[in-house]
Write an enzyme that holds these catalytic residues in place. Structure first.
Site, mmCIF file in Angstrom:
data_model
loop_
_atom_site.group_PDB
_atom_site.id
_atom_site.type_symbol
_atom_site.label_atom_id
_atom_site.label_comp_id
_atom_site.label_asym_id
_atom_site.label_seq_id
_atom_site.Cartn_x
_atom_site.Cartn_y
_atom_site.Cartn_z
ATOM 1 N N TYR A 196 0.853 -1.199 0.000
ATOM 2 C CA TYR A 196 0.000 0.000 0.000
ATOM 3 C C TYR A 196 0.886 1.245 0.000
ATOM 4 C CZ TYR A 196 -3.733 -3.224 1.052
ATOM 5 O OH TYR A 196 -4.621 -4.265 0.969
ATOM 6 N N SER A 197 0.496 2.210 -0.802
ATOM 7 C CA SER A 197 1.212 3.488 -0.834
ATOM 8 C C SER A 197 0.933 4.266 0.442
ATOM 9 C CB SER A 197 0.669 4.337 -1.985
ATOM 10 O OG SER A 197 1.538 4.318 -3.034
ATOM 11 N N CYS A 355 -0.645 7.407 -10.892
ATOM 12 C CA CYS A 355 -0.878 6.329 -9.929
ATOM 13 C C CYS A 355 -2.349 5.945 -9.936
ATOM 14 C CB CYS A 355 -0.461 6.785 -8.531
ATOM 15 S SG CYS A 355 -0.464 5.446 -7.331
ATOM 16 N N GLU A 395 2.942 4.295 -11.416
ATOM 17 C CA GLU A 395 2.696 3.175 -10.499
ATOM 18 C C GLU A 395 1.229 2.793 -10.658
ATOM 19 O OE1 GLU A 395 5.418 3.253 -6.897
ATOM 20 O OE2 GLU A 395 3.439 3.271 -5.969
ATOM 21 N N TYR A 397 -1.887 -0.485 -11.045
ATOM 22 C CA TYR A 397 -2.151 -1.844 -10.558
ATOM 23 C C TYR A 397 -3.476 -2.355 -11.089
ATOM 24 C CZ TYR A 397 -3.843 1.695 -7.257
ATOM 25 O OH TYR A 397 -4.371 2.833 -6.704
#
Ligand code: A2P
Length: 397
Positions: A196-197, A355, A395, A397
């Site tokens: 997790y960021s 992101c 980044e 996902y």
């Protein structure tokens, strides 16, 4: 003596343990234990399929060796070993040179279109990485768990604050941490670490507090997301990391940041914004945010964002599911801001950070390409130059 080989290795200091390499490798040459992801020298066939998908570039490391490092050796590393001086005669030197050329050609092919290995912003602080692992996790205590999206929206996104107490756990804005959910997976193995960021600034949720926050969306069948979203104040959580050495906030106040995100991809940008607000409150016009969500009620941090002064940040909030309004993604809004964005792309101080959802990557890329075409810029060249100088970071996902 064994034949000289150029061994493919993963840098444990940069790797964020996302597992992309292991998923990508078509011949199962990449494996991991609780601490490290490693490449099996006996299996790796240099296909380079793992190179481009790696978000950090940790996968792109090589050592010329007489005897390849074993898996156990690699599992035990906290950093890569130095290149040993092994070219003892002319023949060996020529073999090494040929190997270098061969691998460089394969890597150049693998990096085509990616702009090369990720590089940290020039002015970013040096991050600490991998201080805590699955075998030696930090223990954090839940300080708060606040729902960010309106009740009844069906989209449960949480702001979770973890207190590190007396534990030294330095993070920089843009880094991630790992969470070890309790229990075992379907195969009876301990649950894997999920990344997790960090959504808070390096000095904590409030300045000078040893805590950090995460932005977590409850996924229907998500083991870790449900575990985190159900946490109560006082619960203990096993934490690994910190991870990430390139997606980091630049420290130079002259830098302009373009931040593009969807949903929980906003976490690092909350951290970036807080850092700028705390350390450079008088810098004007440095931040531009493109943020995509379904509706305002489902946009994480909608309330706090409204309070960020417009002179600190230009906000483009884009909604895809507002009744009776056209669907708008971040990449659509970018096209309507072509002049502003092309001016930013022409400025060597501009850093772009993206992101969020993987799907957005192509859309954002196409919008940048279209904006560049309108202003006589070559997006592919601009992007490569930005990546090589640590000014373009993705980044997803
Ligand atoms: P959509 O309404 O099409 O799902 P959340 O995580 O809350 O679902 O928010 C993600 C946001 O990103 C939504 O508005 C979602 O729109 C949007 N989105 C989905 N796919 C893409 C894409 N390929 N590019 C940009 N935005 C996307």
């Amino acid at each position: 003596m064994n034949a000289i080989v150029k061994q493919h290795l993963i840098d444990p200091e940069i790797c964020i343990r996302c597992g992309t390499c292991e998923e990508t490798c078509p011949i199962d040459a990449v494996t991991h234990n609780d601490d490290n992801y490693v490449v099996d020298a006996e299996k790796c066939n240099y296909c380079m399929d793992c190179i481009a998908p790696c978000p950090t570039g940790s996968i792109d490391n090589w050592r010329v060796v007489n005897t390849p490092y074993s898996l156990d050796e690699q599992f035990s590393w906290e950093e890569l070993p130095e290149q040993e001086d092994i070219a003892t005669d002319e023949g060996a030197a020529a073999t090494m040179e040929a190997l270098e050329d061969e691998i460089s050609a394969l890597l150049a092919e693998a990096h085509k279109g990616t702009g090369g290995k990720p590089v940290a912003p020039a002015s970013a602080a040096k991050p600490s990485v991998n201080l805590y692992s699955r075998s030696k996790p930090a223990i954090a205590t839940v300080q708060g768990n606040l729902r960010l999206t309106e009740e009844g929206t069906g989209n449960d996104v949480r702001h979770i604050v973890l207190d590190l107490g007396d534990t030294v756990f330095p993070v920089l804005e843009g880094q991630s941490i790992g969470i070890i959910p309790p229990g075992e997976d379907a195969g009876g193995k301990p649950q894997g670490v999920r990344l997790y960021s960090v959504a808070s600034a390096r000095d904590g949720e409030r300045p000078n507090t040893n805590n950090l926050s995460l932005t977590v969306k409850r996924e229907e069948v998500g083991v870790c997301s449900n575990y985190l979203c159900d946490l109560k104040r006082g619960d203990k959580v096993q934490v690994t990391g910190p991870f990430g050495a390139t997606f980091l906030i630049p420290e130079d106040p002259a830098v302009k940041l373009v931040m593009i995100c969807t949903g929980t991809g906003s976490a690092p940008f909350r951290a970036f914004t807080e850092r700028r607000r705390r350390t450079m409150p008088s810098v004007k016009g440095g931040l531009t945010l493109f943020f995509g969500a379904r509706r305002p009620e489902e946009l994480p941090y909608f309330g706090p964002l409204k309070k960020v002064p417009p002179q600190l940040m230009t906000q483009h909030l884009c909604y895809s599911r507002v009744p009776d309004a056209p669907k708008e993604y971040v990449q659509d809004r970018m096209l309507t801001c072509a002049d502003e964005l092309s001016a930013l792309l022409k400025d060597d101080g501009t850093h772009v950070f993206i992101c969020g959802l993987k799907g957005m990557e192509t859309g954002v890329d196409e919008s940048f390409a279209s904006i560049c075409r309108q202003s006589d810029l070559d997006w592919s060249a601009v992007k490569t130059a930005m990546r090589e100088s640590g000014r373009y970071h993705v980044e997803t996902y």
